[in-house]
Design a protein around this motif. Structure first.
Motif, mmCIF file in Angstrom:
data_model
loop_
_atom_site.group_PDB
_atom_site.id
_atom_site.type_symbol
_atom_site.label_atom_id
_atom_site.label_comp_id
_atom_site.label_asym_id
_atom_site.label_seq_id
_atom_site.Cartn_x
_atom_site.Cartn_y
_atom_site.Cartn_z
ATOM 1 N N GLU A 63 0.812 -1.221 0.000
ATOM 2 C CA GLU A 63 0.000 0.000 0.000
ATOM 3 C C GLU A 63 0.842 1.267 0.000
ATOM 4 N N ASN A 64 2.097 1.167 0.429
ATOM 5 C CA ASN A 64 2.950 2.347 0.512
ATOM 6 C C ASN A 64 4.023 2.409 -0.574
ATOM 7 N N ALA A 65 4.003 1.462 -1.493
ATOM 8 C CA ALA A 65 4.994 1.455 -2.582
ATOM 9 C C ALA A 65 4.635 2.499 -3.637
ATOM 10 N N ASP A 66 5.652 3.146 -4.178
ATOM 11 C CA ASP A 66 5.420 4.081 -5.275
ATOM 12 C C ASP A 66 5.078 3.335 -6.556
ATOM 13 N N VAL A 67 5.755 2.214 -6.761
ATOM 14 C CA VAL A 67 5.527 1.393 -7.951
ATOM 15 C C VAL A 67 5.492 -0.072 -7.533
ATOM 16 N N ILE A 68 4.599 -0.847 -8.141
ATOM 17 C CA ILE A 68 4.489 -2.287 -7.877
ATOM 18 C C ILE A 68 4.580 -3.026 -9.198
ATOM 19 N N GLN B 183 -1.057 -14.240 -13.745
ATOM 20 C CA GLN B 183 -2.510 -14.093 -13.770
ATOM 21 C C GLN B 183 -3.106 -14.106 -12.370
ATOM 22 N N GLY B 184 -2.578 -14.956 -11.487
ATOM 23 C CA GLY B 184 -3.133 -15.060 -10.144
ATOM 24 C C GLY B 184 -3.049 -13.755 -9.379
ATOM 25 N N ASN B 185 -1.925 -13.061 -9.517
ATOM 26 C CA ASN B 185 -1.799 -11.758 -8.870
ATOM 27 C C ASN B 185 -2.765 -10.752 -9.489
ATOM 28 N N PHE B 186 -2.965 -10.828 -10.808
ATOM 29 C CA PHE B 186 -3.942 -9.938 -11.452
ATOM 30 C C PHE B 186 -5.342 -10.220 -10.913
ATOM 31 N N GLU B 187 -5.696 -11.498 -10.820
ATOM 32 C CA GLU B 187 -7.045 -11.872 -10.382
ATOM 33 C C GLU B 187 -7.337 -11.433 -8.960
ATOM 34 N N THR B 188 -6.323 -11.412 -8.113
ATOM 35 C CA THR B 188 -6.537 -11.024 -6.718
ATOM 36 C C THR B 188 -6.378 -9.531 -6.482
ATOM 37 N N LEU B 189 -5.678 -8.817 -7.378
ATOM 38 C CA LEU B 189 -5.372 -7.406 -7.146
ATOM 39 C C LEU B 189 -6.167 -6.431 -8.003
ATOM 40 N N HIS B 190 -6.548 -6.835 -9.206
ATOM 41 C CA HIS B 190 -7.183 -5.870 -10.111
ATOM 42 C C HIS B 190 -8.447 -5.287 -9.489
ATOM 43 N N GLY B 191 -8.494 -3.961 -9.489
ATOM 44 C CA GLY B 191 -9.604 -3.254 -8.863
ATOM 45 C C GLY B 191 -9.186 -2.529 -7.594
ATOM 46 N N CYS B 192 -7.957 -2.787 -7.140
ATOM 47 C CA CYS B 192 -7.496 -2.182 -5.878
ATOM 48 C C CYS B 192 -7.074 -0.724 -6.063
ATOM 49 N N GLY B 193 -6.766 -0.306 -7.282
ATOM 50 C CA GLY B 193 -6.439 1.085 -7.543
ATOM 51 C C GLY B 193 -5.014 1.500 -7.251
ATOM 52 N N LEU B 194 -4.155 0.574 -6.849
ATOM 53 C CA LEU B 194 -2.762 0.900 -6.567
ATOM 54 C C LEU B 194 -1.974 1.021 -7.875
ATOM 55 N N ASN B 195 -0.785 1.587 -7.790
ATOM 56 C CA ASN B 195 0.020 1.798 -9.003
ATOM 57 C C ASN B 195 0.775 0.516 -9.357
ATOM 58 N N ILE B 196 0.044 -0.422 -9.933
ATOM 59 C CA ILE B 196 0.572 -1.751 -10.233
ATOM 60 C C ILE B 196 0.799 -1.905 -11.731
ATOM 61 N N GLN C 188 0.371 -14.852 -25.288
ATOM 62 C CA GLN C 188 0.760 -13.480 -25.603
ATOM 63 C C GLN C 188 1.053 -12.739 -24.315
ATOM 64 N N GLY C 189 2.102 -11.931 -24.311
ATOM 65 C CA GLY C 189 2.519 -11.226 -23.111
ATOM 66 C C GLY C 189 1.804 -9.903 -22.915
ATOM 67 N N MET C 190 1.529 -9.583 -21.643
ATOM 68 C CA MET C 190 0.879 -8.331 -21.283
ATOM 69 C C MET C 190 1.777 -7.524 -20.337
ATOM 70 N N PHE C 191 1.759 -6.214 -20.519
ATOM 71 C CA PHE C 191 2.397 -5.272 -19.590
ATOM 72 C C PHE C 191 1.430 -4.110 -19.475
ATOM 73 N N VAL C 192 0.616 -4.116 -18.426
ATOM 74 C CA VAL C 192 -0.480 -3.150 -18.295
ATOM 75 C C VAL C 192 -0.496 -2.574 -16.886
ATOM 76 N N ASN C 193 -0.983 -1.339 -16.779
ATOM 77 C CA ASN C 193 -1.059 -0.668 -15.488
ATOM 78 C C ASN C 193 -2.474 -0.723 -14.930
ATOM 79 N N GLU C 194 -2.573 -0.943 -13.645
ATOM 80 C CA GLU C 194 -3.860 -1.048 -12.948
ATOM 81 C C GLU C 194 -4.792 0.099 -13.290
ATOM 82 N N ASN C 195 -4.297 1.305 -13.359
ATOM 83 C CA ASN C 195 -5.145 2.480 -13.520
ATOM 84 C C ASN C 195 -5.365 2.885 -14.971
#
Length: 294
Positions: free
Chosen positions: A237-242, A247-260, A281-288
């Motif tokens: 929660e206090n990281a500037d960048v994450i 996929q598992g981390n995306f499924e559990t984190l997407h929607g949290c609004g942090l800078n991921i 296919q590879g993805m590199f996407v930001n949460e926001n």
């Protein structure tokens, strides 16, 4: 990430396939009714990885069969990537943009996923790594990422699988060289979760000699914020960048609004549809900056 019909059907199919060869049809029916009952009573913070872990425990309790032990496979794939580590590092350092090349290799390592894929083939992994020399990250997203790192003070790196963690180590080596004042913390799974990386894997590949590493206090194959340790939650929660792998981390984190910044391969039908991507296919996407439809 919001649960959907694809994920629910996947949960049902996985449990049905696990008991398919058992002879007691009455017990099998009762078990599947129990699974379906749970899926008709979903909780607000349920997600695919948490449900998968819950059903694995129910399976063990009902059938008296311990979860599959991935220890041997984890060591095997860790060693495979460690044997390639210096060769890949040379490829990274000789490229026009070492950080981008390291991130691409790390993303390819997300292929090593025995929970999502029925067969993980060394030959296909090595082929994907070779193809990675010709890949590029999303230009705009990578620009945002690099610009943010210039002023960032802290970065949290959320790992995913065994073997893959060796390639994550290469990214961290480059990050430390390029941004020497950046405080980097790595978080692995707190307890065994299929072939996901734990502290044992971090120690084996030498990651703990490079940066601080902690377990997240949980055995779900993702980063389930309501159920991880206080220390892990504070760091995230206090990281500037994450950087979030898999996929598992995306499924559990997407929607949290942090800078991921999510880094993964699309390995299932739902992710392929969601990102209009081909398999692996590879993805590199930001949460926001992800589409609201995801």
């Amino acid at each position: 990430m919001r649960l959907n019909t694809f994920c629910l059907c996947c949960q049902i199919n996985k449990q049905a396939s696990m008991i398919g060869s058992f002879p007691d049809e009455k017990k099998k029916l009762a078990y599947m009714q129990d699974v379906l009952s749970r899926l008709t009573n979903l909780q607000e913070d349920d997600n695919s990885p948490s449900l998968y872990t819950e059903f694995q425990k129910r399976f063990t309790k009902t059938w008296g069969i311990a979860p599959k032990d991935y220890t041997k496979l984890k060591k095997e794939f860790n060693q495979l990537m460690m044997d390639l580590e210096e060769e890949l590092m040379r490829s990274i350092q000789e490229s026009s943009d070492p950080l981008e090349r390291a991130l691409i290799y790390s993303r390819i390592g997300n292929y090593i996923d025995f929970a999502a894929l029925s067969h993980v083939k060394k030959e296909e992994l090595l082929s994907l790594i070779e193809e990675g020399k010709r890949e590029a990250l999303d230009k705009e997203e990578y620009r945002h990422f690099c610009e943010e790192l210039v002023s960032a003070r802290s970065l949290v790196y959320l790992t995913d699988n065994c073997g893959e963690i060796v390639l994550d180590k290469l990214v961290i080596r480059i990050l430390k060289e390029r941004f020497p004042n950046l405080d980097i913390q790595v978080i692995v799974r707190g307890f065994p979760a299929a072939n996901d990386a734990t502290m044992e894997d971090a120690l084996m590949c030498g990651l703990t000699e490079l940066v601080p590493v902690i377990g997240n206090g949980n055995d779900v194959g993702g980063t389930w914020l309501p159920h991880i340790s206080e220390e892990s939650l504070f760091l995230i929660e206090n990281a500037d960048v994450i950087i979030s792998k898999g996929q598992g981390n995306f499924e559990t984190l997407h929607g949290c609004g942090l800078n991921i910044y999510y880094l993964f391969l699309c390995k299932c039908e739902w992710f392929m549809r969601m990102f209009q991507a081909e398999k692996f296919q590879g993805m590199f996407v930001n949460e926001n900056r992800i589409s609201s439809d995801c």
